[in-house]
Motif scaffolding. Structure first.
Motif, PDB file in Angstrom:
ATOM      1  N   PRO A 174      53.203  58.883  76.952  1.00 50.26           N
ATOM      2  CA  PRO A 174      53.060  58.843  78.415  1.00 50.26           C
ATOM      3  C   PRO A 174      51.621  58.470  78.774  1.00 50.26           C
ATOM      4  CG  PRO A 174      54.182  60.850  77.721  1.00 50.26           C
ATOM      5  CD  PRO A 174      53.667  60.194  76.476  1.00 50.26           C
ATOM      6  N   GLY A 175      51.477  57.627  79.776  1.00 53.73           N
ATOM      7  CA  GLY A 175      50.138  57.184  80.168  1.00 53.73           C
ATOM      8  C   GLY A 175      49.754  55.847  79.563  1.00 53.73           C
ATOM      9  N   ASP A 176      50.456  55.429  78.502  1.00 57.02           N
ATOM     10  CA  ASP A 176      50.155  54.126  77.904  1.00 57.02           C
ATOM     11  C   ASP A 176      50.307  53.023  78.941  1.00 57.02           C
ATOM     12  OD1 ASP A 176      49.719  55.244  75.448  1.00 57.02           O
ATOM     13  OD2 ASP A 176      51.457  54.325  74.443  1.00 57.02           O
ATOM     14  N   ALA A 177      49.420  52.046  78.838  1.00 61.29           N
ATOM     15  CA  ALA A 177      49.567  50.851  79.671  1.00 61.29           C
ATOM     16  C   ALA A 177      50.485  49.864  78.971  1.00 61.29           C
ATOM     17  CB  ALA A 177      48.211  50.210  79.905  1.00 61.29           C
ATOM     18  N   LEU A 216      45.844  39.623  65.986  1.00 59.58           N
ATOM     19  CA  LEU A 216      44.711  39.885  65.097  1.00 59.58           C
ATOM     20  C   LEU A 216      43.433  40.114  65.909  1.00 59.58           C
ATOM     21  CD1 LEU A 216      45.426  37.412  62.143  1.00 59.58           C
ATOM     22  CD2 LEU A 216      46.186  39.778  62.471  1.00 59.58           C
ATOM     23  N   GLY A 217      43.344  39.468  67.069  1.00 60.73           N
ATOM     24  CA  GLY A 217      42.192  39.683  67.956  1.00 60.73           C
ATOM     25  C   GLY A 217      42.075  41.141  68.381  1.00 60.73           C
ATOM     26  N   LEU A 218      43.197  41.729  68.763  1.00 60.43           N
ATOM     27  CA  LEU A 218      43.197  43.151  69.150  1.00 60.43           C
ATOM     28  C   LEU A 218      42.772  44.026  67.973  1.00 60.43           C
ATOM     29  CD1 LEU A 218      46.536  43.569  71.190  1.00 60.43           C
ATOM     30  CD2 LEU A 218      44.193  43.505  72.098  1.00 60.43           C
ATOM     31  N   ILE A 223      41.252  47.765  68.444  1.00 61.96           N
ATOM     32  CA  ILE A 223      42.282  48.291  69.347  1.00 61.96           C
ATOM     33  C   ILE A 223      43.619  48.265  68.618  1.00 61.96           C
ATOM     34  CG2 ILE A 223      43.553  47.912  71.506  1.00 61.96           C
ATOM     35  CD1 ILE A 223      40.986  46.699  72.646  1.00 61.96           C
ATOM     36  N   VAL A 224      44.139  49.440  68.291  1.00 61.02           N
ATOM     37  CA  VAL A 224      45.442  49.522  67.629  1.00 61.02           C
ATOM     38  C   VAL A 224      46.490  49.859  68.684  1.00 61.02           C
ATOM     39  CG1 VAL A 224      46.834  50.676  65.879  1.00 61.02           C
ATOM     40  CG2 VAL A 224      44.393  50.267  65.457  1.00 61.02           C
ATOM     41  N   PRO A 225      47.318  48.879  69.069  1.00 63.32           N
ATOM     42  CA  PRO A 225      48.365  49.178  70.058  1.00 63.32           C
ATOM     43  C   PRO A 225      49.305  50.242  69.495  1.00 63.32           C
ATOM     44  CG  PRO A 225      48.186  46.803  69.649  1.00 63.32           C
ATOM     45  CD  PRO A 225      47.388  47.493  68.584  1.00 63.32           C
ATOM     46  N   HIS A 226      49.893  51.028  70.373  1.00 61.52           N
ATOM     47  CA  HIS A 226      50.886  52.010  69.914  1.00 61.52           C
ATOM     48  C   HIS A 226      52.169  51.306  69.496  1.00 61.52           C
ATOM     49  CE1 HIS A 226      48.637  55.277  72.393  1.00 61.52           C
ATOM     50  NE2 HIS A 226      47.996  54.912  71.297  1.00 61.52           N
ATOM     51  N   VAL A 288      49.422  50.145  74.956  1.00 60.90           N
ATOM     52  CA  VAL A 288      48.108  50.612  74.487  1.00 60.90           C
ATOM     53  C   VAL A 288      47.688  51.844  75.282  1.00 60.90           C
ATOM     54  CG1 VAL A 288      47.422  48.253  73.831  1.00 60.90           C
ATOM     55  CG2 VAL A 288      46.763  49.154  76.072  1.00 60.90           C
ATOM     56  N   ALA A 289      46.819  52.646  74.677  1.00 66.71           N
ATOM     57  CA  ALA A 289      46.262  53.793  75.385  1.00 66.71           C
ATOM     58  C   ALA A 289      45.581  53.282  76.653  1.00 66.71           C
ATOM     59  CB  ALA A 289      45.267  54.519  74.492  1.00 66.71           C
ATOM     60  N   ALA A 290      45.670  54.060  77.744  1.00 71.73           N
ATOM     61  CA  ALA A 290      45.137  53.608  79.033  1.00 71.73           C
ATOM     62  C   ALA A 290      43.691  53.132  78.914  1.00 71.73           C
ATOM     63  CB  ALA A 290      45.263  54.737  80.059  1.00 71.73           C
ATOM     64  N   LYS A 291      42.884  53.840  78.113  1.00 71.81           N
ATOM     65  CA  LYS A 291      41.467  53.473  78.000  1.00 71.81           C
ATOM     66  C   LYS A 291      41.266  52.104  77.345  1.00 71.81           C
ATOM     67  CE  LYS A 291      40.632  55.641  73.464  1.00 71.81           C
ATOM     68  NZ  LYS A 291      40.813  54.405  72.726  1.00 71.81           N
ATOM     69  N   ASP A 292      42.241  51.682  76.537  1.00 71.86           N
ATOM     70  CA  ASP A 292      42.122  50.390  75.848  1.00 71.86           C
ATOM     71  C   ASP A 292      42.666  49.226  76.668  1.00 71.86           C
ATOM     72  OD1 ASP A 292      40.996  51.485  73.566  1.00 71.86           O
ATOM     73  OD2 ASP A 292      42.947  51.815  72.591  1.00 71.86           O
TER      74      ASP A 292
END
Lengths: 347, 347
Positions: A174-177, A216-218, A223-226, A288-292
């Motif tokens: 929850p909260g992920d963008a 690969l850029g992420l 930044i590891v997407p969920h 991704v986490a909101a901060k990312d």
């Protein structure tokens, strides 16, 4: 056939067509492999003539497969060959893996012109080089006239997982963008327009492309997407609904943030399609986490294939398993997968 | 379709047939996967709902693929499902690898009865359990009526290479003994007899089987064959000719040592076939150093699938690339691959 004939380079005879004998494991098959398939893949393939390839792998490895039955074989922006490479490359990337090796399995219909097969092989070769994958092993079967539709291709892919934590639906929180990498619906509309009998014209090209750069850029930026999911059959709707149902959370999308180009929008209106259901072959969603979220969008926008990346929604606790989409007037509608079929054989 | 319907087990309705919508990426497809494919593979599959599987692998890894288009789908001794598992399992074993994971890609024709698909899935499940492999990832496509022939399957396989030195055609040396694991021709004759219009009856069953026991038996005993090759399309002839040509050596076979059961022999005589060209799905040749030949045969004979293993010939320097077979009267004939096709869609 004498050995002499075999060791001579076989001239490109584009009048030639596939015969059942080309699948029989005898001389005719050896000749097809030597004249069309192996030389066509040279540069993108391992040099092997055995039952399988031996690869050196270490650690977490992603493994995926897809068959491709798109109709027609060639369409604006790609063909079954580019699709078969990019589709499987993208599935590996969605696991957070660098694509390394692909297998290729052809099912050819008797009567298929060699010229058609050559074009498909050339597309696969170029797409493999572009995506940095090697074709490691393959197989060719032939079926009688009327028992396939020109050709079908299967590719399976192996890649090295790059992330210490899994990238998968059950990692979504929850909260992920929710980030969408670009405008949607191009592949579906391009294939439909290329099909006989649809009776409408458009200059839309398929978005078919490898997603190497943005993914690969992420990861390179830490930044590891969920979760990552490419949008193929069933479009953005199926991709998000599958994830919402798997993780038992809600996904709230904002229609105004979802890009649809004018031509796709016009075609969808004409045909009565919801763009959220239309197929894509070069678009993905990242959770991704909101901060990312903002840095992730910035990174994606640096790559041509994801230059129009945008945050299109967020993950919420409830209602569990449901995707909603808020329209321009502020009213939210429930998004579901199609119940039936919009357009068969889109990939 | 409501979520309630989805979460209920879907009753086996064997009147149901495949529709194009089952390939569309929407609800109908989710239902097909949930009602037939995933439950059918339970016990033999990894539990995943993502674009690919993540596996933990280390070191030398074998990778192979095959598509299966056999006609009819069911034949005495097996079906397209057992073939699709055992064929790919055997290709991994021929690389000296323990089979670990398979991918499965279905191409289904509109109108295919669910009951048929269920039977095939059940066969694949059982064959995978028997061979100790896990089904790691899969894909399902549907094509319109008349554009496939019931169903086609592709499997790709991953295995862990067990030997420090490669098992491959280029490892074959002059003086090597050629061991055949059993009598030949059963699969080809069984499939032919099962086909409409061939008008002959036989009680022959396909030899379709996993070759795990004999291959691991050899390796466990410290015997590393120089090359292994399973006999499929093209039979013993294609397998040996391909190897002779690849390594540029001669292979001299002794016809009297090559077992052919009476019924296969009679069918071949009737149809004008050379048993060396007839397909098999549970037989292989092993090229081993002369000193290893007798112990290797003893090990193979301990396993039911290779109980009739025998030394059938040897590798010589010249004539390079040629396979010969000495008959009962002592006259040697040159063995070649078929130039054309004996029987299409044998696997």
């Amino acid at each position: 056939m004498s050995e002499f004939t075999l060791s001579c380079p076989v001239p490109a005879n584009d009048e030639e067509t596939i015969k059942l004998a080309h699948g029989g494991g005898g001389r005719a098959m050896a000749r097809l492999l030597d004249s069309v398939i192996r030389p066509g893949f040279r540069g993108a393939s391992l040099e092997l003539q055995h039952d399988g390839a031996v690869l050196d792998l270490a650690g977490a490895t992603a493994f995926t497969t897809d068959s491709y039955v798109v109709k027609p074989l060639f369409f604006p922006g790609g063909d079954i060959g580019t699709l078969a490479i990019n589709g499987t490359v993208n599935d590996l990337l969605m696991c957070g893996a660098r694509p390394l090796y692909l297998s290729v399995g052809f099912i050819l219909e008797e009567g298929l012109p060699f010229a058609t097969l050559r074009r498909v092989v050339a597309s696969m070769h170029d797409a493999a080089l572009a995506a940095g994958v090697k074709l490691a092993t393959g197989d060719t079967k032939v079926v009688d006239r009327g028992k396939a539709d020109g050709l079908f291709v299967n590719t399976a892919g192996i890649g090295r997982v790059l992330t210490p934590t899994p990238i998968a639906p059950d990692q979504v929180r929850p909260g992920d963008a929710v980030i969408l990498s670009g405008d949607i619906g191009r592949h579906g509309i391009a294939v439909m327009a290329a099909r006989d009998g649809f009776g409408f014209e458009t200059s839309i090209e398929s978005d078919c492309a490898p997603l190497l750069g943005p993914v690969l850029g992420l990861l390179d930026a830490g930044i590891v997407p969920h979760c990552l999911r490419d949008l193929t059959r069933g479009g953005l709707a199926s991709a998000t609904v599958e994830i919402a149902e798997a993780v038992k959370l809600a996904i709230a999308l904002d229609e105004r943030a979802i890009a649809v180009c004018d031509e796709v929008s016009a075609a969808c209106e004409l045909l009565g399609f919801d763009p959220l259901h239309v197929a894509n072959e070069g678009r993905f969603v990242a959770f991704v986490a909101a901060k990312d979220a903002k840095p992730a969008v910035e990174i994606l926008r640096r790559h041509a294939v994801s230059a129009n990346a945008a945050i299109i929604g967020e993950v919420r606790e409830a209602p569990a398993g449901q995707v909603s989409c808020r329209g321009a007037l502020g009213v939210a509608r429930v998004v579901d997968m199609m119940s039936g079929e919009q357009l068969p054989r889109i990939c």
